[in-house]
Design a protein around this motif. Structure first.
Motif, mmCIF file in Angstrom:
data_model
loop_
_atom_site.group_PDB
_atom_site.id
_atom_site.type_symbol
_atom_site.label_atom_id
_atom_site.label_comp_id
_atom_site.label_asym_id
_atom_site.label_seq_id
_atom_site.Cartn_x
_atom_site.Cartn_y
_atom_site.Cartn_z
ATOM 1 N N PRO A 1 20.607 -30.002 24.524
ATOM 2 C CA PRO A 1 21.405 -30.451 23.374
ATOM 3 C C PRO A 1 22.556 -29.498 23.110
ATOM 4 C CG PRO A 1 19.403 -29.394 22.619
ATOM 5 C CD PRO A 1 19.290 -29.474 24.120
ATOM 6 N N ARG A 2 23.571 -30.005 22.438
ATOM 7 C CA ARG A 2 24.661 -29.128 21.996
ATOM 8 C C ARG A 2 25.179 -29.607 20.655
ATOM 9 N NH1 ARG A 2 30.213 -30.538 22.645
ATOM 10 N NH2 ARG A 2 30.576 -32.487 23.779
ATOM 11 N N VAL B 1 30.623 -24.900 24.069
ATOM 12 C CA VAL B 1 30.648 -25.646 25.327
ATOM 13 C C VAL B 1 30.279 -24.741 26.502
ATOM 14 C CG1 VAL B 1 32.116 -26.916 26.938
ATOM 15 C CG2 VAL B 1 32.271 -27.374 24.489
ATOM 16 N N GLU B 2 30.734 -23.491 26.481
ATOM 17 C CA GLU B 2 30.366 -22.546 27.540
ATOM 18 C C GLU B 2 28.852 -22.372 27.607
ATOM 19 O OE1 GLU B 2 31.855 -20.355 29.886
ATOM 20 O OE2 GLU B 2 33.492 -21.789 29.754
ATOM 21 N N ASP C 1 35.029 -34.412 32.749
ATOM 22 C CA ASP C 1 33.601 -34.344 33.031
ATOM 23 C C ASP C 1 33.296 -32.904 33.430
ATOM 24 O OD1 ASP C 1 31.133 -36.349 33.668
ATOM 25 O OD2 ASP C 1 31.095 -34.613 35.005
ATOM 26 N N SER C 2 32.114 -32.429 33.078
ATOM 27 C CA SER C 2 31.801 -31.013 33.262
ATOM 28 C C SER C 2 31.117 -30.697 34.587
ATOM 29 C CB SER C 2 30.896 -30.536 32.121
ATOM 30 O OG SER C 2 29.655 -31.228 32.139
ATOM 31 N N TRP D 1 26.591 -24.461 26.557
ATOM 32 C CA TRP D 1 26.007 -25.736 26.994
ATOM 33 C C TRP D 1 26.120 -25.885 28.511
ATOM 34 C CZ3 TRP D 1 28.888 -30.753 27.673
ATOM 35 C CH2 TRP D 1 28.018 -31.822 27.874
ATOM 36 N N HIS D 2 27.281 -25.552 29.056
ATOM 37 C CA HIS D 2 27.458 -25.606 30.512
ATOM 38 C C HIS D 2 26.490 -24.657 31.217
ATOM 39 C CE1 HIS D 2 31.847 -27.339 30.525
ATOM 40 N NE2 HIS D 2 30.952 -28.162 30.018
ATOM 41 N N ALA D 3 26.305 -23.469 30.661
ATOM 42 C CA ALA D 3 25.380 -22.504 31.267
ATOM 43 C C ALA D 3 23.953 -23.046 31.278
ATOM 44 C CB ALA D 3 25.444 -21.180 30.510
ATOM 45 N N ALA D 4 23.549 -23.688 30.179
ATOM 46 C CA ALA D 4 22.199 -24.259 30.112
ATOM 47 C C ALA D 4 22.047 -25.421 31.081
ATOM 48 C CB ALA D 4 21.910 -24.721 28.682
ATOM 49 N N ARG D 5 23.080 -26.248 31.188
ATOM 50 C CA ARG D 5 23.043 -27.351 32.160
ATOM 51 C C ARG D 5 22.923 -26.807 33.586
ATOM 52 N NH1 ARG D 5 27.308 -32.191 31.556
ATOM 53 N NH2 ARG D 5 25.817 -33.683 30.679
#
Length: 262
Positions: A70-71, A82-83, A119-120, A85-89
């Motif tokens: 989640p974010r 967002v950084e 898109d990330s 969140w990207h790290a967790a993804r």
């Protein structure tokens, strides 16, 4: 040891016919499909991916769902949020690659629209590669973006004659109309607010593009802006999610010709 392969495949905006021939070929020999899953919120989007896989993958394969972390949607510090969140993804996908994709196997990530546009996933794969713990070769297959589909559904060009097109986000548009812009495509606008913009702008709006629930509205912003907000809110409640996009133009002729089209 032969490296794993990861194919990032753009699949369009929901219509199975949006897949390019290149995407169909890239899917044909996939061993594992990785899906970032937001659970009940987007269960129907996961189902669409599974139908695409069943139609085009020609060998026994597995679909591995990875719970999307989640974010916060409206953070005070957007960049840092967002950084993180990207790290967790990246951590979750990396663990899934290591556990589910064997040496020499081919994995796929199916991306809505085009992988290079808002898109990330490509940044996340860069993070995983930088860790150096799971080796893989990456291939990116472009897809039909919502920008193209929006213009096609409304039957309008994106740009004026010799003009430029700016693609931006709702967060940036909130600061005001971009200097020198004539045509602006707005993505990722979670709560559209048109009140601060020129009411004589032409707007071409679309939601659920390419799917059976597609909605289109066009016209003068001052005339249809409130209607867009109302219909969008109703659709989001009905489906539990919404993906929409819109084009704004300093072009009265475009507004007149498309007024109230649905």
């Amino acid at each position: 040891m032969q490296d794993r392969q990861i194919r990032v495949i753009g699949i369009g905006t929901g219509d199975p016919e949006h897949l390019t021939l290149q995407a169909v070929r890239a899917l044909s020999d996939i061993d594992v499909v990785f899906v970032l899953d937001k659970r009940a919120e987007t269960a129907d989007l996961v189902a669409i991916r599974k139908r695409i896989c069943a139609a085009h993958i020609r060998k026994a394969h597995r679909v591995v769902t990875v719970e999307d972390p989640p974010r916060e949607r409206r953070p005070a510090d957007y960049g840092s949020t967002v950084e993180a969140w990207h790290a967790a993804r990246a951590e979750r996908l990396e663990a899934a690659f290591a556990a589910e994709l064997g040496a020499g196997q081919i994995g796929a990530i199916l991306v809505w629209g085009d992988p290079a546009l808002y898109d990330s996933i490509l940044r996340i794969l860069d993070r995983i590669a930088a860790h150096g713990r799971v080796a893989f070769a990456r291939t990116v297959i472009p897809g039909l973006s919502s920008v193209q589909v929006l213009a096609a559904r409304h039957g309008v060009p994106l740009n004026g004659i010799g003009g430029a097109v700016l693609i931006t986000t709702g967060r940036r548009l909130a600061a005001g109309w971009p200097d020198g812009a004539d045509s602006v495509v707005v993505m990722l606008d979670g709560d559209p607010s048109f009140a601060h913009l020129d009411p004589d702008l032409a707007i071409h709006w679309g939601a659920y593009l390419g799917g059976p629930d597609e909605i289109l509205i066009a016209g003068r912003l001052g005339s249809v802006g409130d209607e867009i907000r109302r219909i969008r809110a109703e659709a989001r409640i009905r489906h539990g999610w919404i993906m929409d996009i819109y084009l704004l133009r300093r072009d009265r002729a475009a507004a007149d010709s498309g007024d109230a089209a649905r």
